[in-house]
Design a protein around this motif. Structure first.
Motif, short mmCIF file in Angstrom:
data_model
loop_
_atom_site.label_atom_id
_atom_site.label_comp_id
_atom_site.label_asym_id
_atom_site.label_seq_id
_atom_site.Cartn_x
_atom_site.Cartn_y
_atom_site.Cartn_z
N UNK A 1 22.25 3.89 67.49
CA UNK A 1 21.91 5.13 68.27
C UNK A 1 22.11 6.68 68.44
N UNK A 2 23.23 6.96 67.50
CA UNK A 2 23.14 7.93 66.45
C UNK A 2 22.14 8.88 65.79
N UNK A 3 21.75 7.85 65.26
CA UNK A 3 20.27 8.19 64.62
C UNK A 3 18.99 8.67 65.16
N UNK A 4 18.89 7.77 66.17
CA UNK A 4 17.70 7.84 66.78
C UNK A 4 18.38 9.69 68.01
N UNK A 5 19.03 10.15 68.04
CA UNK A 5 19.66 11.04 67.85
C UNK A 5 19.40 12.38 67.56
N UNK A 6 19.55 11.87 66.32
CA UNK A 6 19.53 12.78 65.09
C UNK A 6 18.09 12.37 64.67
N UNK A 7 17.52 12.50 65.23
CA UNK A 7 16.04 12.41 64.52
C UNK A 7 15.44 13.52 65.41
N UNK B 1 14.21 6.17 73.79
CA UNK B 1 13.56 6.58 72.81
C UNK B 1 14.54 8.19 72.65
N UNK B 2 13.68 8.57 71.25
CA UNK B 2 14.10 9.84 70.96
C UNK B 2 12.47 10.07 71.58
N UNK B 3 12.67 12.00 71.28
CA UNK B 3 11.61 12.35 71.25
C UNK B 3 10.01 11.91 70.06
#
Ligand code: TXA
Ligand code: MG
Length: 357
Positions: A302-308, A241-243
């Motif tokens: 996964x990289x995009x979930x971090x970028x979000x 989960x991202x924030x």
């Protein structure tokens, strides 16, 4: 706080000194983050309970969630298990080395802490040549969960590992981005019928082609009920989960785009969409690949979930991938990031079901 060394290894032969150094740290009972083809793994000697305890500590991982044991050669398998079923031989011949983990009955050589107290053990032979060179140089199997802090998206680049784990491990091997991008397929061979516990790049279709009937484990497509016995302990924890709040939207391009236009409030909201959705998107977006290109989607999610989170997004509306082939793995990771908040855009209006969106 640990002093975390960064060891650059881009070629297992040319950077031999780095391979030997990483192996030396592991031999001394240390923790080293290594690249694999799926995601980066936080490795320790699988047979050393003290070293494995540091992995749980560094990740903040619950003690009942077992680790995957990584081997480099078939000869390393027999001592770790009490039995090698015929199905395991078939899958090893077809898919190892590669992104496939098999659950097998564990031998006494695997400490309880590595197996999370279970009488089974997860085994994988990775394909990444640097991972294999490090395992071989160690001369023992490596326990390695994904190298993220527990609950956050798995790391697919060295930078993700440094963000999450600098100061918590002895070393991080800095290498290329992972080529698969989602964690290995996990299949249990301990029950009467082989069961897919976690979808990955070795697909359900490929497993069925190799073995005949393979069941889909509970928790792959739906939320696991509070009291359901998790076949795979990892399934019961909130993952990836991202924030930001993630909502998965099923539907055609037109349904997805129409649904987005009905949103009453867009401040802080992002779309995570397919390339085809971009022309009509009308809001901040990240595109995770062509709709039918599941390999690209797997490499990027996964990289995009971090970028979000870097964008400070409050909410992300993700266009759901089709759950076939590697798409099942992408769907599973996104559904879990969304805490299984899934909307059918074709049949649900915005705001229905009393949801704030
Ligand atoms: O691709 C991968 O598998 C990566 C790389 C580093 O190899 N590793 C990885 O490990 O994803 P981890 O710990 O993040 O996920 C392992 C999953 C967890 O869901 C865990 O519960 C499950 O495998 N698992 C491990 N041992 C098990 C067992 N004996 N029975 C059932 N599930 C098990
Ligand atoms: Mg993980």
């Amino acid at each position: 706080m640990k002093q975390t060394e960064i060891i650059s290894i881009y070629d297992s032969v040319k950077d031999r000194a780095g391979v030997l150094h990483a192996a030396e740290l592991l031999r001394r009972g240390g923790t080293v983050i290594i690249p694999t083809e799926t995601v980066y793994g936080l490795a320790a000697n699988a047979g050393d309970a003290g070293a494995v305890a540091q992995v749980f500590e560094a990740k903040g991982r619950p003690a009942d969630n077992p680790l995957i044991v990584h081997i480099a050669r078939m000869e390393e398998l027999p001592p770790l298990v009490t039995e090698i079923p015929e199905n395991a031989r078939i899958l090893a011949a077809r898919f190892w080395p590669g992104p496939l983990t098999m659950i097998l009955p564990k031998s006494a050589a695997v400490p309880d802490i590595t197996a999370g107290g279970l009488d089974t053990v997860a085994i994988r032979m990775p394909a990444n040549p640097i991972a294999r060179a490090i395992i071989e140089a160690c001369g023992f199997a490596l326990a390695a969960p994904s190298a993220n802090r527990s609950g956050s998206p798995s790391p697919t680049t060295a930078a993700h590992c440094i963000d999450d784990m600098a100061g918590r491990v002895d070393a991080i091997v800095k290498s290329a981005p992972c080529t698969v991008g989602v964690e290995s397929t996990v299949v249990s061979l301990c029950g009467p019928v082989p069961t897919l516990l976690r979808p990955g790049a070795v697909t359900l279709e490929e497993l069925r082609d190799a073995l005949g009937p393979v069941e889909l484990g509970i928790g792959v497509l739906e939320r696991l009920e509070e009291n359901a016995r998790a076949l795979s302990p990892g399934l019961k924890y909130k993952h990836y989960s991202p924030q930001a709040d993630v909502i998965l939207i099923k539907g055609t391009r037109e349904e997805y785009l129409r649904w987005l236009t009905q949103l009453p409030e867009r401040a802080g909201c992002w779309a995570m969409c397919f390339d085809e959705d971009v022309p009509g998107i009308g809001m901040d977006y990240l595109s995770y690949g062509p709709r039918r290109d599941h390999r690209t989607q797997a490499v990027r999610i996964f990289g995009l979930l971090r970028e979000v989170d870097r964008h400070g997004a409050r909410r992300v509306y993700v266009h759901a991938p089709d759950p076939d082939g590697i798409g099942l793995a992408v769907y599973n990771r996104l559904a879990r990031a969304a805490g299984f908040q899934i909307v059918e855009a074709g049949s649900t209006a915005v705001g229905e079901e009393g949801k704030p969106w």
